[in-house]
Design an enzyme around this catalytic site. Structure first.
Site, short mmCIF file in Angstrom:
data_model
loop_
_atom_site.label_atom_id
_atom_site.label_comp_id
_atom_site.label_asym_id
_atom_site.label_seq_id
_atom_site.Cartn_x
_atom_site.Cartn_y
_atom_site.Cartn_z
N LYS A 55 -5.49 0.36 -5.46
CA LYS A 55 -5.32 -1.03 -5.90
C LYS A 55 -6.67 -1.75 -5.91
CE LYS A 55 -0.54 -1.17 -4.38
NZ LYS A 55 0.49 -1.50 -3.41
N GLN A 99 0.69 -4.72 2.01
CA GLN A 99 1.26 -3.39 1.76
C GLN A 99 2.43 -3.12 2.72
OE1 GLN A 99 0.34 -1.43 -0.75
NE2 GLN A 99 1.59 0.34 -0.20
N ASP A 122 3.51 -9.58 -5.70
CA ASP A 122 4.55 -8.55 -5.53
C ASP A 122 5.91 -9.07 -5.99
OD1 ASP A 122 4.01 -6.00 -4.62
OD2 ASP A 122 3.68 -6.65 -2.56
#
Ligand code: GUN
Length: 284
Positions: A55, A99, A122
């Site tokens: 990422k 994460q 997200d």
């Protein structure tokens, strides 16, 4: 019949090119201001370390700024919440990605709730999930957004199709069902309590497997001519395998994603697209 294989690596490269172009336009329009994505990794899970490293690298490759915070496995929840509060206040941060999964002393729901919905790249906060459930614009979870992009790329008609989603997670199954519904599919969500999985799945024009069960979906569960999207990434003794038994499934389906090289590369590409979206919607 042998299905067309949907090349997620190539589709993701196209998405990244479009994001990179969008970043160049953003920087020019905002006088040198560069979109920034903050990644937060708690602990040392090897798979999560690999994902977060990708990422960060891809963020920089499309011309955005990557800000990373790596915290120890034993980090108390309060410390993580304080970090999120400071990232919420930081004007150079447009997107925040924590994460998952998190270590067990940390309440995942409390962490997600602490993220400013405007920076929730997200799409996991109740605010963004609620907007999606109501069919209103917001930040959409990356993997489901990637699945829709793959379906469009494959030329699969969503309008009026029977779509079956296996899995009801907040990261994939639930938001994907909402997106498919928003695109006018007739949507069924299956899960561990579904009685006759084969009967339900074999009705599907679009079948998406996101349960984390290696090769669960066999040829007998697939309607001839269906599009099959495999979100599973299961590490087994045979290496990385999906939730779909690829070889027999590709004898029945019209189009199918491989693992690896299908949905996987799309997730990060869509994270970059979401970060640019968050930056573009930021008030001047
Ligand atoms: N862990 C596995 N996939 C994801 C994802 O898309 N977002 C976050 N935050 N964590 C993940």
């Amino acid at each position: 019949m042998s299905a067309r294989v949907i090349d997620g690596t190539a589709v993701a490269a196209g998405v990244r090119e479009r994001v990179a172009e969008g970043v160049r336009e953003f920087v020019e329009a905002r006088g040198g201001d560069v979109p920034g994505l903050a990644t937060v990794l708690v602990g040392d899970d090897p798979a999560s370390q690999v994902y977060v490293a990708s990422k960060r690298r891809q963020t920089e490759e499309v011309g955005m700024r990557s800000i990373h915070h790596g915290l120890g496995t034993a980090t108390p929840q309060d410390e993580l919440l304080e970090l999120i509060a400071s990232l919420n206040d930081d004007e150079t941060v447009d997107g925040i990605l924590v994460q998952l999964p998190l270590p067990e002393q940390i309440d995942q729901d409390a962490v997600i709730a602490a993220i400013d919905p405007a920076k929730d790249v997200d799409g996991l906060t109740a605010a963004n999930a609620g907007l999606l459930a109501q069919g209103r614009p917001g930040l959409v979870p990356c993997t489901p957004r990637g699945v829709l992009e793959l379906l469009r790329h494959a030329g699969t008609e969503i309008d009026g199709a029977e779509a079956v989603v296996l899995g009801r997670s907040i990261l994939v199954g639930r938001p994907l069902a909402a997106l498919l519904l928003g695109a006018d599919a007739t949507v069924t969500v299956c899960h561990s309590h579904t009685r006759d999985l084969t009967a339900v799945c074999s009705r599907a024009d679009i079948l998406v497997a996101a349960v984390g069960s290696p090769r669960l979906v066999g040829a007998e569960m697939i309607k001839p001519g269906a599009t099959v999207i495999d979100v599973g990434t299961n590490r087994t003794d045979d290496g990385l395998v999906g939730d779909v038994d690829f070889e027999p499934a590709s004898e029945v389906a019209d189009a199918i994603t491989p693992v690896p090289g299908g949905v996987g590369p799309m997730t990060i590409a869509m994270l970059l697209a979401n970060t640019l979206q968050a930056a573009s919607e930021r008030p001047l």
